[in-house]
Design a protein around this motif. Sequence first.
Motif, PDB file in Angstrom:
ATOM      1  N   GLY A 144       0.827  -1.198   0.000  1.00 49.42           N
ATOM      2  CA  GLY A 144       0.000   0.000   0.000  1.00 49.42           C
ATOM      3  C   GLY A 144       0.863   1.250   0.000  1.00 49.42           C
ATOM      4  N   THR A 145       0.298   2.349  -0.472  1.00 48.01           N
ATOM      5  CA  THR A 145       1.073   3.583  -0.627  1.00 48.01           C
ATOM      6  C   THR A 145       1.410   4.241   0.694  1.00 48.01           C
ATOM      7  OG1 THR A 145      -0.969   4.855  -0.888  1.00 48.01           O
ATOM      8  CG2 THR A 145       0.094   4.071  -2.903  1.00 48.01           C
ATOM      9  N   GLU A 146       0.644   3.936   1.761  1.00 44.58           N
ATOM     10  CA  GLU A 146       0.840   4.605   3.047  1.00 44.58           C
ATOM     11  C   GLU A 146       1.483   3.691   4.085  1.00 44.58           C
ATOM     12  OE1 GLU A 146      -0.029   7.898   3.182  1.00 44.58           O
ATOM     13  OE2 GLU A 146      -0.453   7.572   1.054  1.00 44.58           O
ATOM     14  N   ASP A 147       2.147   2.651   3.658  1.00 46.93           N
ATOM     15  CA  ASP A 147       2.742   1.692   4.579  1.00 46.93           C
ATOM     16  C   ASP A 147       4.168   2.113   4.933  1.00 46.93           C
ATOM     17  OD1 ASP A 147       4.272  -1.039   5.211  1.00 46.93           O
ATOM     18  OD2 ASP A 147       2.123  -1.410   5.470  1.00 46.93           O
ATOM     19  N   ILE A 148       4.606   1.807   6.159  1.00 42.67           N
ATOM     20  CA  ILE A 148       5.963   2.162   6.570  1.00 42.67           C
ATOM     21  C   ILE A 148       7.007   1.475   5.682  1.00 42.67           C
ATOM     22  CG2 ILE A 148       5.406   2.724   8.962  1.00 42.67           C
ATOM     23  CD1 ILE A 148       6.359  -0.092   9.732  1.00 42.67           C
ATOM     24  N   ARG A 149       6.666   0.305   5.105  1.00 43.78           N
ATOM     25  CA  ARG A 149       7.617  -0.382   4.239  1.00 43.78           C
ATOM     26  C   ARG A 149       7.756   0.300   2.880  1.00 43.78           C
ATOM     27  NH1 ARG A 149       4.707  -6.018   5.565  1.00 43.78           N
ATOM     28  NH2 ARG A 149       3.015  -4.480   5.580  1.00 43.78           N
ATOM     29  N   THR A 150       6.808   1.142   2.546  1.00 39.98           N
ATOM     30  CA  THR A 150       6.889   1.943   1.320  1.00 39.98           C
ATOM     31  C   THR A 150       7.615   3.253   1.580  1.00 39.98           C
ATOM     32  OG1 THR A 150       4.770   0.977   0.641  1.00 39.98           O
ATOM     33  CG2 THR A 150       5.509   2.897  -0.582  1.00 39.98           C
ATOM     34  N   SER A 151       7.599   3.709   2.824  1.00 37.40           N
ATOM     35  CA  SER A 151       8.120   5.040   3.150  1.00 37.40           C
ATOM     36  C   SER A 151       9.604   5.200   2.861  1.00 37.40           C
ATOM     37  CB  SER A 151       7.849   5.371   4.616  1.00 37.40           C
ATOM     38  OG  SER A 151       8.629   4.558   5.479  1.00 37.40           O
ATOM     39  N   GLY A 152      10.356   4.094   2.896  1.00 35.94           N
ATOM     40  CA  GLY A 152      11.790   4.183   2.627  1.00 35.94           C
ATOM     41  C   GLY A 152      12.091   4.713   1.235  1.00 35.94           C
ATOM     42  N   THR A 178       6.980  11.416   7.244  1.00 36.19           N
ATOM     43  CA  THR A 178       6.657  11.661   8.660  1.00 36.19           C
ATOM     44  C   THR A 178       5.208  11.294   8.950  1.00 36.19           C
ATOM     45  OG1 THR A 178       8.224  13.512   8.607  1.00 36.19           O
ATOM     46  CG2 THR A 178       6.794  13.342  10.528  1.00 36.19           C
ATOM     47  N   GLU A 179       4.303  11.647   8.049  1.00 36.10           N
ATOM     48  CA  GLU A 179       2.883  11.322   8.246  1.00 36.10           C
ATOM     49  C   GLU A 179       2.654   9.821   8.279  1.00 36.10           C
ATOM     50  OE1 GLU A 179       0.673  15.229   6.272  1.00 36.10           O
ATOM     51  OE2 GLU A 179       1.035  13.440   5.039  1.00 36.10           O
ATOM     52  N   ILE A 180       3.370   9.078   7.429  1.00 41.46           N
ATOM     53  CA  ILE A 180       3.217   7.623   7.414  1.00 41.46           C
ATOM     54  C   ILE A 180       3.631   7.023   8.752  1.00 41.46           C
ATOM     55  CG2 ILE A 180       4.146   5.481   6.427  1.00 41.46           C
ATOM     56  CD1 ILE A 180       4.200   6.938   3.699  1.00 41.46           C
ATOM     57  N   PHE A 245       6.020  18.633  14.501  1.00 41.91           N
ATOM     58  CA  PHE A 245       5.382  17.384  14.075  1.00 41.91           C
ATOM     59  C   PHE A 245       6.371  16.214  14.143  1.00 41.91           C
ATOM     60  CE2 PHE A 245       3.515  14.777  10.425  1.00 41.91           C
ATOM     61  CZ  PHE A 245       2.562  14.179  11.233  1.00 41.91           C
ATOM     62  N   VAL A 246       7.605  16.424  13.677  1.00 35.40           N
ATOM     63  CA  VAL A 246       8.605  15.354  13.742  1.00 35.40           C
ATOM     64  C   VAL A 246       8.979  15.058  15.192  1.00 35.40           C
ATOM     65  CG1 VAL A 246      10.841  14.533  12.921  1.00 35.40           C
ATOM     66  CG2 VAL A 246       9.535  16.107  11.508  1.00 35.40           C
ATOM     67  N   LEU A 247       9.126  16.098  15.995  1.00 42.23           N
ATOM     68  CA  LEU A 247       9.449  15.916  17.410  1.00 42.23           C
ATOM     69  C   LEU A 247       8.369  15.103  18.120  1.00 42.23           C
ATOM     70  CD1 LEU A 247      10.766  19.504  18.235  1.00 42.23           C
ATOM     71  CD2 LEU A 247      12.113  17.399  18.401  1.00 42.23           C
ATOM     72  N   LYS A 248       7.117  15.394  17.824  1.00 44.49           N
ATOM     73  CA  LYS A 248       6.010  14.650  18.439  1.00 44.49           C
ATOM     74  C   LYS A 248       6.008  13.190  17.979  1.00 44.49           C
ATOM     75  CE  LYS A 248       2.582  17.398  17.302  1.00 44.49           C
ATOM     76  NZ  LYS A 248       1.194  17.915  17.269  1.00 44.49           N
ATOM     77  N   THR A 249       6.335  12.972  16.727  1.00 46.36           N
ATOM     78  CA  THR A 249       6.372  11.600  16.208  1.00 46.36           C
ATOM     79  C   THR A 249       7.474  10.802  16.890  1.00 46.36           C
ATOM     80  OG1 THR A 249       5.559  12.402  14.066  1.00 46.36           O
ATOM     81  CG2 THR A 249       6.516  10.200  14.109  1.00 46.36           C
ATOM     82  N   LEU A 250       8.631  11.417  17.076  1.00 40.45           N
ATOM     83  CA  LEU A 250       9.730  10.750  17.775  1.00 40.45           C
ATOM     84  C   LEU A 250       9.369  10.508  19.246  1.00 40.45           C
ATOM     85  CD1 LEU A 250      12.770  12.556  16.167  1.00 40.45           C
ATOM     86  CD2 LEU A 250      12.536  10.069  16.389  1.00 40.45           C
ATOM     87  N   ALA A 251       8.695  11.453  19.869  1.00 47.32           N
ATOM     88  CA  ALA A 251       8.283  11.277  21.264  1.00 47.32           C
ATOM     89  C   ALA A 251       7.344  10.076  21.395  1.00 47.32           C
ATOM     90  CB  ALA A 251       7.598  12.538  21.771  1.00 47.32           C
ATOM     91  N   PRO A 301      -2.915  11.440  23.133  1.00 51.40           N
ATOM     92  CA  PRO A 301      -2.168  12.193  22.126  1.00 51.40           C
ATOM     93  C   PRO A 301      -2.985  12.457  20.876  1.00 51.40           C
ATOM     94  CG  PRO A 301      -1.531   9.906  22.033  1.00 51.40           C
ATOM     95  CD  PRO A 301      -2.512  10.033  23.176  1.00 51.40           C
ATOM     96  N   THR A 302      -2.937  13.676  20.417  1.00 55.54           N
ATOM     97  CA  THR A 302      -3.504  14.033  19.120  1.00 55.54           C
ATOM     98  C   THR A 302      -2.388  14.694  18.349  1.00 55.54           C
ATOM     99  OG1 THR A 302      -5.640  14.417  20.145  1.00 55.54           O
ATOM    100  CG2 THR A 302      -5.372  15.202  17.895  1.00 55.54           C
ATOM    101  N   THR A 303      -1.679  13.934  17.509  1.00 55.56           N
ATOM    102  CA  THR A 303      -0.417  14.414  16.968  1.00 55.56           C
ATOM    103  C   THR A 303      -0.527  14.959  15.557  1.00 55.56           C
ATOM    104  OG1 THR A 303       0.058  12.119  16.359  1.00 55.56           O
ATOM    105  CG2 THR A 303       0.988  12.929  18.420  1.00 55.56           C
ATOM    106  N   GLN A 304      -1.720  15.098  15.058  1.00 57.71           N
ATOM    107  CA  GLN A 304      -1.857  15.681  13.726  1.00 57.71           C
ATOM    108  C   GLN A 304      -1.778  17.186  13.805  1.00 57.71           C
ATOM    109  OE1 GLN A 304      -1.790  14.150  10.941  1.00 57.71           O
ATOM    110  NE2 GLN A 304      -1.799  12.097  11.766  1.00 57.71           N
TER     111      GLN A 304
END
Length: 304
Positions: A144-152, A178-180, A245-251, A301-304
């Motif tokens: 799928g287009t939104e999968d972490i394995r596609t994100s690379g 980052t969104e994925i 947004f990236v900081l929240k994703t890492l957190a 958490p609401t990280t969007q």
Amino acid sequence: MPFYNSEEERQHGLQQLQQRQKHLIEFCYTVAQKYLFEGKHEAAVPAALHSLRFRMNVHGLSSVELVPAYLLLAEASLGMGQIIQAEEYLSQAQWTVLKSTDCSHAIHSLLHRNLGLLFMAKKNYEEARYHLANDIYFASCAFGTEDIRTSGGYFHLANIFFGLGKLDIADTLYIKVTEIWNKYLNNHYEVLLQVRTQQIDLLGKQFETDTGLDEAQEAEAIRTLTSILDIRESTSDKTPRKTVFVLKTLALFYFLTMNSTKAQEYALRAFNLAKQRHLSLQEQTTTEELLSLVSGGKAHPTTQ
């Protein structure tokens, strides 16, 4: 060699041996991948070679199942600056894929990703973009287009555009990556939250967090997100919300890996930046909720 009383026992023994070898294939593959994502290319080579050897024992010398191991060795060689050696491994992988009548989209994706990395190392960016586009296509077909394995694929393509100074295109791709990851982590948190509620209601057990990723995927998440963060922080005067947004994703990632120190560090950095740059009240509220969560509070958490 063990002694078997019957053909049935012999077959059972062989099946058990193959199962152990298949387990070792996956174990060695994951270890090698983890080292590669951590930038430890030389350390990845022994594990990749063991994965290749076990694959040969189980699947034969010309099976398409050998391709992932060849690609690990190619990537390790690239990381060590051994381009000719990397080309040899990639040629072997390409030849094996061409001879195969049953090659999965996932393997095609990995092959094109590594070819893209090869041409990036050779500074042939047109060819690199061609192969990374194919990587994204085959990964999308497989996962799928939104999968972490596609994100690379998106991530490497973004790095090319960033290096070429095409910052708008790179920015769009970094946002997508980052969104994925954010969506994956937040969805996983939602599942775990439901499990926690059930455990408290039914069993009274403590809630345990988890990413749902193997060690290699966790290493990939760290490398990818911290690389994007470095780029965001170098331009945070212009795009503080993207940095937050990236900081929240890492957190959230470190919260799910039960590394509370790092989770709190990134959440606090997100909260402080949102305050300092006078981002919207909603943005400040979500960062505060995330900080409360990773610090042991119950905020959602609401990280969007």
